[in-house]
Design an enzyme around this catalytic site. Structure first.
Site, PDB file in Angstrom:
ATOM      1  N   ASP A   1      65.988  84.933 -61.326  1.00 16.12           N
ATOM      2  CA  ASP A   1      67.316  84.731 -61.744  1.00 16.12           C
ATOM      3  C   ASP A   1      68.390  85.747 -61.248  1.00 16.12           C
ATOM      4  O   ASP A   1      67.753  87.166 -61.850  1.00 16.12           O
ATOM      5  CB  ASP A   1      67.494  84.210 -63.297  1.00 16.12           C
TER       6      ASP A   1
ATOM      7  N   GLU B   1      44.059  85.383 -56.632  1.00 16.48           N
ATOM      8  CA  GLU B   1      43.192  84.701 -55.537  1.00 16.48           C
ATOM      9  C   GLU B   1      43.918  83.643 -54.616  1.00 16.48           C
ATOM     10  O   GLU B   1      43.984  83.685 -53.579  1.00 16.48           O
ATOM     11  CB  GLU B   1      42.134  84.156 -55.896  1.00 16.48           C
TER      12      GLU B   1
HETATM   13  C1  GLC Z   1      71.953  82.024 -62.772  1.00 16.87           C
HETATM   14  C2  GLC Z   1      71.529  80.740 -63.134  1.00 16.87           C
HETATM   15  C3  GLC Z   1      72.927  80.321 -64.280  1.00 16.87           C
HETATM   16  C4  GLC Z   1      73.089  81.373 -65.292  1.00 16.87           C
HETATM   17  C5  GLC Z   1      73.435  82.950 -64.817  1.00 16.87           C
HETATM   18  C6  GLC Z   1      72.924  84.016 -65.733  1.00 16.87           C
HETATM   19  O1  GLC Z   1      73.161  82.249 -61.881  1.00 16.87           O
HETATM   20  O2  GLC Z   1      71.421  79.825 -62.269  1.00 16.87           O
HETATM   21  O3  GLC Z   1      72.651  79.167 -64.859  1.00 16.87           O
HETATM   22  O4  GLC Z   1      73.984  81.251 -66.070  1.00 16.87           O
HETATM   23  O5  GLC Z   1      72.067  83.037 -63.663  1.00 16.87           O
HETATM   24  O6  GLC Z   1      71.652  84.189 -65.987  1.00 16.87           O
END
Ligand code: GLC
Ligand code: CA
Length: 524
Positions: free
Chosen positions: A202, A246
């Protein structure tokens, strides 16, 4: 299955709150997903990416993680996740877990300890705490803007401010701190040891910050918190962990970096395997624009040897059927507004054509739950049911992202359309009353449905292994390319196009053997 499965996989994105509710509390859960694995197997996907399932106060739909090594009780237990990963594997489906390294929840034990500790304490060094500006420190430490709008600094009782590039409930971690790095390496191993085939990372372009936290000066390089060179070291260490298994695990980055050359640096052979292609997703329904994005994408990936990814939507963006039915068919967060006129029939026709376009391109494909059903964005959710911080932090002008997160319709003539078992609580976000024709049940036997198109498309896509090349002499407004011996034609022009060859799949009727406007076909 090949070890390089990720090079051409079809990956289905599950937003757990809205996929299927197993226990009847109106919120999707892991038991619900387990019950629907046969559906995903029939759809033909190679892997599932799960949006966060960790314990979370849900201040940002689970992207505010309080414990990275457990499952929120709303979704089930850690044992349920382990069973789900194993059962998906029995169906030939791999599991990808969402990792959220940029920030934690304000309920995470580290942040609670930091709040309880004094300014300058080791606990606070795990985050970005600073004194404010102004005579009494009453102004935020710098001029940055939150990704969700507004100021990314919140002041606490003792007068210090902490940084949160997203909501105030998501304090940013200090990635210069060795403990932060170690912790996340252990979290990766934790999920890899439980069978996760990979992670979706993320906000992967935001972790590293200029320690001086200087003001943002438009156009200045390097940027104080986006796409900084230090990030590459972090991902190299993650790649080494992924490769130590692995069956090597896969790193997939969420990277919103507009410069394609900078973007590709994350995909060098000792860094991530793939990253989402947001350039393609943001382009309007225009042949020249789409072709330019396809060319730029393939050109940027070639030198690093990484496969491209193709994404039309996800849990953050307006659903395709709605977006393509508007005068402005681009996607841009800052262009979202209430009350945009939309022609859903037009949007659906284009979304069907876009599906065949995307399915035919070389690389891996991401499919967001409900895309295969042709769900539109739900734009008339009651205001008092909205949950997305993006809506609230915009002062209510941005509709937010709840409209693409509405629970899926599975069966039956009325709400909750089989999302929950009989007698359950109402779904956490209400579904439109007129979704009966969009359920999996209603679409399953229907040769003209979006679901049938995706099932067929994914099946035939497995055989599209040949090289990609544009066909010469395509008329203006037509995208025409081949993958091996299959040709894909997408007509975005105003005139119907004569066709020759055997039709493998078409996104709509082909009257008189012609390809109408906003229609795509695969030919042999
Ligand atoms: C990313 C995610 C989003 C979230 C943001 C903060 O963009 O896709 O849904 O709000 O990160 O974590
Ligand atoms: Ca539930």
């Amino acid at each position: 299955m090949s070890e390089q499965w990720w090079r051409n996989a079809a990956i289905y994105q599950v937003y757990p709150r809205s996929f299927a509710d197993g226990n009847g509390d109106g919120i999707g859960d892991l038991a619900g997903v387990r019950a629907k694995l046969p559906y995903l197997a029939e759809l033909g996907v190679d892997a599932i990416w799960f949006n966060p399932w960790y314990p979370s106060p849900m201040a940002d739909g689970g992207y505010d993680v309080a414990d990275y090594r457990d499952v929120d009780p709303v979704f089930g237990t850690l044992q349920d996740a382990e069973k789900l990963i194993a059962e998906a594997g029995e169906h030939g489906i791999r599991t990808i877990v969402d990792i959220v390294p940029n920030h934690v929840s304000d309920r995470h034990p580290w942040f609670r300890a930091a709040l309880a500790a004094a300014p300058g304490s080791p606990e606070r060094e795990l985050f970005h705490f600073r004194e404010g500006r102004g005579e009494h420190g009453e102004l935020p430490p710098n001029n940055w803007k939150s990704e969700f709008g507004g100021c990314p600094w919140t002041r606490i009782d003792d007068g210090q401010w902490y940084l949160h590039l997203f909501a105030a409930a998501q304090p940013d971690l200090n990635w210069d701190h060795p403990r932060v790095r170690r912790e996340h390496e252990e979290i990766l191993r934790f999920w890899f040891d439980r069978g996760a085939a990979g992670v979706r990372i993320d906000s992967a372009g935001l972790l590293a910050k200029d320690a001086a936290l200087p003001d943002l000066v438009p156009g200045a390089h390097p940027h104080p918190y986006l796409d900084r060179d230090d990030l590459h070291d972090i991902y190299r260490s993650w790649r080494a962990i992924a490769d130590s298994y692995e069956h090597p695990r896969v790193l997939i980055g969420e990277i919103w970096v507009p410069d394609t050359e900078r973007f590709a640096r994350y995909l060098r052979p000792d860094e991530m395997h793939t990253a989402f292609n947001f350039d393609f997703l943001a382009r309007p329904w225009d042949a020249g624009q789409l072709r330019e994005s396809i060319d730029a994408t393939l050109a940027a990936h070639a030198p690093v040897g990484a496969p491209a990814t193709w994404v039309l939507c996800n849990h953050d963006v307006t659903r395709t059927v709605t977006r393509y039915g508007r005068a402005d068919t681009r996607f841009a967060f800052d262009a979202k507004a209430f009350g945009t006129p939309t022609d859903l029939a037009l949007g659906l026709r284009r979304a069907r054509a876009a599906a065949l376009l995307t399915l035919a391109l070389p690389g891996s494909l991401y499919l967001y739950q409900g895309e295969e059903l042709g769900l539109p964005e739900v734009e008339d959710l009651p205001l008092d049911r909205l949950q997305d911080p993006m809506h609230f932090r915009s002062g209510g002008t941005d509709p937010g992202r709840d409209g693409c997160r509405v629970p899926l319709p599975w069966t039956g003539p009325e709400q909750p359309f089989g999302f929950s078992p009989d007698g359950a609580k109402e779904p956490w976000l209400p579904q439109p009353a007129d979704w009966a024709h969009l359920t999996v049940e209603a679409q399953s036997g229907d040769p003209a449905s979006m679901l049938t198109l995706y099932r067929e498309g994914i099946r035939i896509r497995r055989e599209l292994r040949g090289g990609f090349g544009w066909l010469p002499d395509a008329p203006e407004g037509v995208l025409a390319f081949r993958r091996g011996d299959v040709r894909c034609l997408v007509n975005l022009s105003a005139s119907p196009l004569p066709l020759d060859g055997e039709v493998l799949l078409a996104s709509g009727p082909l009257p008189d053997g012609l390809l109408p406007t906003d229609t795509a076909v695969w030919l042999r």
